[in-house]
Motif scaffolding. Structure first.
Motif, PDB file in Angstrom:
ATOM      1  N   LEU A 109      -2.209   6.789 -12.544  1.00 35.28           N
ATOM      2  CA  LEU A 109      -1.964   5.356 -12.328  1.00 35.28           C
ATOM      3  C   LEU A 109      -2.361   5.004 -10.907  1.00 35.28           C
ATOM      4  O   LEU A 109      -2.168   5.791  -9.986  1.00 35.28           O
ATOM      5  N   GLY A 110      -2.886   3.831 -10.712  1.00 39.78           N
ATOM      6  CA  GLY A 110      -3.203   3.359  -9.375  1.00 39.78           C
ATOM      7  C   GLY A 110      -4.625   3.613  -8.920  1.00 39.78           C
ATOM      8  O   GLY A 110      -5.033   3.119  -7.877  1.00 39.78           O
TER       9      GLY A 110
ATOM     10  N   THR B 179     -10.508   1.655  -6.963  1.00 41.81           N
ATOM     11  CA  THR B 179      -9.683   2.320  -5.949  1.00 41.81           C
ATOM     12  C   THR B 179      -9.885   3.820  -6.031  1.00 41.81           C
ATOM     13  O   THR B 179     -10.105   4.376  -7.103  1.00 41.81           O
TER      14      THR B 179
ATOM     15  N   TRP C  59       0.819  -1.212   0.000  1.00 42.15           N
ATOM     16  CA  TRP C  59       0.000   0.000   0.000  1.00 42.15           C
ATOM     17  C   TRP C  59       0.856   1.266   0.000  1.00 42.15           C
ATOM     18  O   TRP C  59       0.478   2.282  -0.584  1.00 42.15           O
TER      19      TRP C  59
ATOM     20  N   ARG D 162      -8.585   7.709  -3.921  1.00 42.54           N
ATOM     21  CA  ARG D 162      -7.681   8.329  -2.947  1.00 42.54           C
ATOM     22  C   ARG D 162      -8.520   9.250  -2.083  1.00 42.54           C
ATOM     23  O   ARG D 162      -9.188  10.151  -2.586  1.00 42.54           O
TER      24      ARG D 162
ATOM     25  N   VAL E 282      -5.141   5.420  -0.054  1.00 42.80           N
ATOM     26  CA  VAL E 282      -5.778   4.768  -1.192  1.00 42.80           C
ATOM     27  C   VAL E 282      -6.621   3.619  -0.648  1.00 42.80           C
ATOM     28  O   VAL E 282      -6.135   2.829   0.165  1.00 42.80           O
TER      29      VAL E 282
ATOM     30  N   LEU F  74       2.800   5.493  -6.183  1.00 41.68           N
ATOM     31  CA  LEU F  74       2.468   5.458  -7.603  1.00 41.68           C
ATOM     32  C   LEU F  74       1.370   6.468  -7.927  1.00 41.68           C
ATOM     33  O   LEU F  74       1.464   7.217  -8.908  1.00 41.68           O
ATOM     34  N   CYS F  75       0.348   6.519  -7.104  1.00 39.69           N
ATOM     35  CA  CYS F  75      -0.737   7.501  -7.314  1.00 39.69           C
ATOM     36  C   CYS F  75      -0.213   8.926  -7.206  1.00 39.69           C
ATOM     37  O   CYS F  75      -0.576   9.793  -8.001  1.00 39.69           O
TER      38      CYS F  75
ATOM     39  N   HIS G 154       1.764   1.632  -3.597  1.00 38.71           N
ATOM     40  CA  HIS G 154       0.578   2.023  -4.362  1.00 38.71           C
ATOM     41  C   HIS G 154       0.288   3.511  -4.201  1.00 38.71           C
ATOM     42  O   HIS G 154       0.022   4.220  -5.165  1.00 38.71           O
ATOM     43  N   ARG G 155       0.354   3.995  -2.943  1.00 47.81           N
ATOM     44  CA  ARG G 155       0.151   5.432  -2.688  1.00 47.81           C
ATOM     45  C   ARG G 155       1.187   6.271  -3.419  1.00 47.81           C
ATOM     46  O   ARG G 155       0.881   7.307  -3.995  1.00 47.81           O
TER      47      ARG G 155
ATOM     48  N   SER H  20       2.194   9.938 -10.180  1.00 43.19           N
ATOM     49  CA  SER H  20       1.507   9.994 -11.481  1.00 43.19           C
ATOM     50  C   SER H  20       0.356  10.987 -11.478  1.00 43.19           C
ATOM     51  O   SER H  20      -0.356  11.116 -12.476  1.00 43.19           O
TER      52      SER H  20
END
Length: 153
Positions: free
Chosen positions: A33-34, A45, A19, A47, A62, A25-26, A22-23, A29
């Motif tokens: 993405l994510g 998903t 996670w 945010r 996320v 990546l968000c 993943h956060r 981008s």
């Protein structure tokens, strides 16, 4: 009779690392993405941006979600660990937040589903995640079903 074991979870360090990445990546981008919208029989998903209950600072997380009409529905599960997730504690103290979906952002107000509404929404999640009841049984308290309702800007 079949042995009724709860579904196996990866180690806590793996869940937290996943996670965190993943956060990131968000974030890097800009949400391109994510983040994704749910498809039939699957979750999406989002945010969520809350205000810290103690610090007053902006906090982002996320989360998986499903749609219920105009509302977004998530589970306060903290990777199935015992404590309540910080984002849910923040929302209980300050229910106004912002949700970023793939391509959009809007203000929401959070509340816990109760009674028949909670049962209905839990069943929706069970239809997506067959191991949900086994995972929820690992937690000492009932997992909150959190509804994020749209609010005016």
């Amino acid at each position: 009779m079949a042995d009724e074991r709860p579904p196996r979870l990866p180690p806590r360090w793996f869940i937290r690392t996943f996670w965190t990445l993943h956060r990131a990546l968000c974030r890097v981008s800009g949400g391109r993405l994510g983040l994704w919208r749910p498809k039939p029989g699957k979750w999406g998903t989002l945010r969520l941006t809350t205000t810290g209950r103690r610090t007053g600072r902006e906090r982002k997380v996320v989360l998986g979600y499903v749609e219920d009409g105009p509302n977004l529905v998530t589970l306060a599960m903290n990777g199935w660990a015992a404590p309540e997730p910080a984002w849910w504690l923040n929302l209980q103290a300050r229910p106004d937040a912002t949700v970023e979906l793939a391509g959009t952002s809007h203000p929401v107000r959070a509340r816990a589903a109760e009674g028949a509404e909670r049962t209905r929404l839990w069943e929706t999640w069970r239809g997506i995640d067959k191991g949900l009841d086994g995972l929820a049984a690992r937690r000492p308290a009932e997992t909150a079903v959190v509804i994020l309702e749209p609010r005016a800007h």
